[in-house]
Structure formats: C-alpha cells, structure tokens
Design an enzyme around this catalytic site. Structure first.
Site, PDB file in Angstrom:
ATOM      1  N   CYS A 252     -11.413 -21.077   4.577  1.00 39.70           N
ATOM      2  CA  CYS A 252      -9.756 -20.945   3.883  1.00 39.70           C
ATOM      3  C   CYS A 252      -9.551 -19.582   4.356  1.00 39.70           C
ATOM      4  O   CYS A 252      -7.913 -19.539   4.812  1.00 39.70           O
ATOM      5  CB  CYS A 252      -9.837 -20.692   2.339  1.00 39.70           C
TER       6      CYS A 252
ATOM      7  N   HIS B 177      -3.115 -18.240  -0.109  1.00 40.64           N
ATOM      8  CA  HIS B 177      -4.259 -19.340  -0.233  1.00 40.64           C
ATOM      9  C   HIS B 177      -3.942 -19.444  -1.530  1.00 40.64           C
ATOM     10  O   HIS B 177      -4.210 -18.895  -2.458  1.00 40.64           O
ATOM     11  CB  HIS B 177      -5.416 -19.364   0.425  1.00 40.64           C
TER      12      HIS B 177
ATOM     13  N   ASN C  21      -6.564 -27.676  -3.611  1.00 38.36           N
ATOM     14  CA  ASN C  21      -7.137 -25.838  -2.433  1.00 38.36           C
ATOM     15  C   ASN C  21      -7.293 -27.245  -1.501  1.00 38.36           C
ATOM     16  O   ASN C  21      -8.227 -28.171  -1.251  1.00 38.36           O
ATOM     17  CB  ASN C  21      -8.666 -25.450  -3.188  1.00 38.36           C
TER      18      ASN C  21
END
Ligand code: UT7
Length: 331
Positions: free
Chosen positions: A116, A256, A286
C-alpha cells in the site's frame, strides 16, 4: 542534504472497475453485516474486476487519463513505474503491459512492490531520475486486483478490499513547487502481519507465514491497525519537519485508505480536524497502492486542491512499509 527539488505531478487520473459490491452483497456471501463493516471500517461499497477483466486494463485507462490531464502523449514518457502487489503476471510486468497498452514506445518500464506504500515509493524513485536529469517524464501507476487475491470466505479480510488504479505523470515543475520531500521506510520484522504467497512458494514456507498453506491474502488486522495509526503520525511529522513546515501550513492530508478509524486515530494524534484528512474509503474500500493516487485524483477533481496548496501524502502497508510526501501543488 537539501531535498528541495522541482519535480511534481503534471497530470493525474484514475480508473475504477464498473462492478460495485455493496456491504449488503457481502451479507449474502459471508457471516457479516452492513452495520459491522460500516461501523468498524467506514466502507459501504467497493469496485470489483470481473473474473475475465485483467487488472492492467484499468491501469491503462488511468494512465491515459493522467497523460491527457498533463497534456502529453504516451511517446513523451521516458519511464513507467507500476506499484502493485497484485500483478497479472510476474513477467511480463504490469509496467510492460501498460507500456504496450498506451503505446509508450520510448519508455523503460518496471514494477515496484511496496504494497500500500507503493505509490509513494514509486514517486520517490521517479524523483531521483528526474532530479539527476536522466529522464524528464515518468508515469507512476498504482494498480491493484486485490479481490482476485482474497479468500472470499475470510470475513476478516474479504470485505475490506477493492480493485482500482490511479496514475500520475511526473516531470519538471516551477522552482519551489512540486514534490518538496518524500520519506520511505520498512519494518521487515513485522512482515508476517500481512502475507500473500507467490503461486510457487513451497508449502512449508507458505504455512509458516499464514498458519496454513493457502495462496491467498492474509492479515492480522489489529496488529496492522496499531502500526498504521502510529506510522501515519510519524511519517507526516517527519516529512514536514525535514523541510521546516508545520501542519498549519498544510491544506490537506491525502492518506492511504485502509479504515476510517485509522484516519480518525491519526488525525487525533496529529491534532488536526478530520476535514483536513481526505477520505473516499466509503466508496472504494482499501485499494492498496492505488488508494493514494485515486484519493489525490478525487480531491483534485472535486475542487479540494488548488495551485500553491501544500499537501501531505502518507501510507503504510505490507512489508511492513510506510511512506510520506509533501507536495506543493503546481497545477
Ligand atoms: O492497507 C494496509 C493493511 N490493512 C489495514 O491497515 C487494516 C488494519 N486493520 C483494520 O482495519 C481492523 O483491524 C479490521 C477492520 C481488520 C478489524 O477491525 P477490529 O475492530 O480490529 O476487529 P477485530 O479484528 O478485533 O475483530 C472484532 C470481532 C471479532 O469477533 P470476536 O472474536 O470478537 O467474536 C471478529 O471475528 O469482529 C469480528 N469480525 C467481523 N464481524 C463481522 C471480523 N470481521 C468481521 C466482519 N463482519 N467482516
């Protein structure tokens, strides 16, 4: 070391698959509820690639949109870096597939896996090429097909993730604008908390990491949660302090998107109000390396960012890795 430089984002774009999977859809597939997912994560729905829809195709569309926004052609690109932890193939790389898809015949291409944190890692690497004068225009793409890597029976993970791609064209900008600083880091000793074994890793090794031999995504959510809140505060402060800026100088933090409670926790630790922390997790869940460029694109096109605004990008993820960046928006 003087890290101030004059490279920045010339154009930005994103592409999300058309298919939407809501929390109510998940209620029909695993032992979960819309109420649990919404309260514990902030996610209402996510985008999902069809089984026969390869991930790099959304990367190609995001890249074309970023090029259009930059007013450049694919042949102007010198390099393509694709951040991904879910490539369609190990070879050819996603970057080569995207290079071919957009017709960037002059560009070199490689993939970078920092989960990520991949977009910030890739932006940092791209910056080195531009600062040294080796390359002028670099396409950085975060592109993920996470739903293809999930165990669709594991309610602890499957409801959290979605698919998507975000892209940015980086190049020279006016002095004093653009990417003012980036910080990247890794904590390998915590790597066992997020695992996704390769298809050919031996059974004993896969079992050692995940407790059983499954070639799917696995995560110890609460360990990652604790890491995330602390590292978002640390990364944000470090990136600002190194160049003598304060949170008061920052218009928007684009983090994020893993869990709305992580964003709220980090905002509290940083002492900022939640309207200073951008969130679109409700719509997409996500999407790993695509999360930050998709967020940046949404914030920019939604009128939340203007020329001269200071932004902080901050992310964390598998590895474990983390990254942060300060940008003075130049568009
Ligand atoms: O992108 C970087 C990587 N990812 C992250 O940063 C994610 C970080 N972690 C998180 O966001 C959170 O830890 C989760 C959303 C994964 C989990 O939330 P939590 O509040 O930490 O829940 P928990 O793991 O402590 O589980 C609480 C309960 C458990 O039940 P018991 O043992 O208390 O009976 C879970 O089994 O919630 C249960 N649970 C669910 N219940 C309904 C876990 N997933 C679900 C679900 N639906 N989908």
């Amino acid at each position: 070391m003087n890290k101030t430089c004059s490279y920045g984002i010339l154009g930005i774009g994103s592409c999300l698959p058309e298919k939407i999977l809501t929390n109510f859809d998940w209620e029909k597939m695993v032992d979960t509820t819309d109420e649990w997912i919404t309260k514990r994560t902030g996610i209402s729905e996510r985008r999902v690639l069809e089984k026969n829809e390869p991930g790099h195709e959304i990367g190609v569309k995001a890249a074309k949109r970023a090029l259009e926004d930059a007013g450049l052609n694919a042949e102007d690109l010198d390099l393509i870096i694709v951040a991904t932890e879910t490539p369609d193939y190990l070879t050819p790389s996603m970057s080569c597939l995207i290079q071919n898809g957009i017709g960037a015949k002059k560009a070199a291409a490689f993939d970078l896996n920092a989960a990520c944190s991949g977009f910030i890692y890739s932006m940092t690497v791209a910056g080195q090429f531009i600062k040294t004068g080796m390359y002028k225009h670099i396409l950085v793409v975060g592109c993920e097909s996470l739903t293809k890597a999930m165990d669709w029976n594991d309610r602890n993970t499957c409801v959290l993730f979605g698919d998507g791609a975000g892209a940015a064209v980086l190049g020279p900008v006016e002095e004093g604008y653009g990417v003012l600083n980036t910080c990247i880091g890794a904590v390998g000793e915590m790597g066992h908390n997020i695992t996704l074994p390769c298809c050919y890793v031996n059974e004993a090794e896969a079992a050692k990491r995940q407790g059983e031999d499954k070639r799917v995504f696995w995560m110890d959510g609460s360990e990652v949660f604790k890491f995330a809140v602390k590292i978002m505060e640390y990364g944000t402060n470090k990136a600002l302090e190194e160049i003598g800026l304060k949170l008061d100088d920052v218009k928007l933090i684009v983090p994020h998107q893993a869990n709305i409670r992580i964003l709220e926790g980090a905002a509290k630790r940083l002492g900022v109000t939640s309207d200073k922390v951008f969130s679109n997790i409700q719509k997409y869940g996500n999407i790993s390396s695509a999360s930050i460029p998709v967020g940046l694109n949404d914030a920019y096109r939604g009128g939340k960012i203007n020329k001269g605004d200071n932004l902080v990008l901050v992310g964390f993820g598998g590895g474990l890795t983390w990254g942060s960046a300060v940008i003075k928006w130049s568009k």
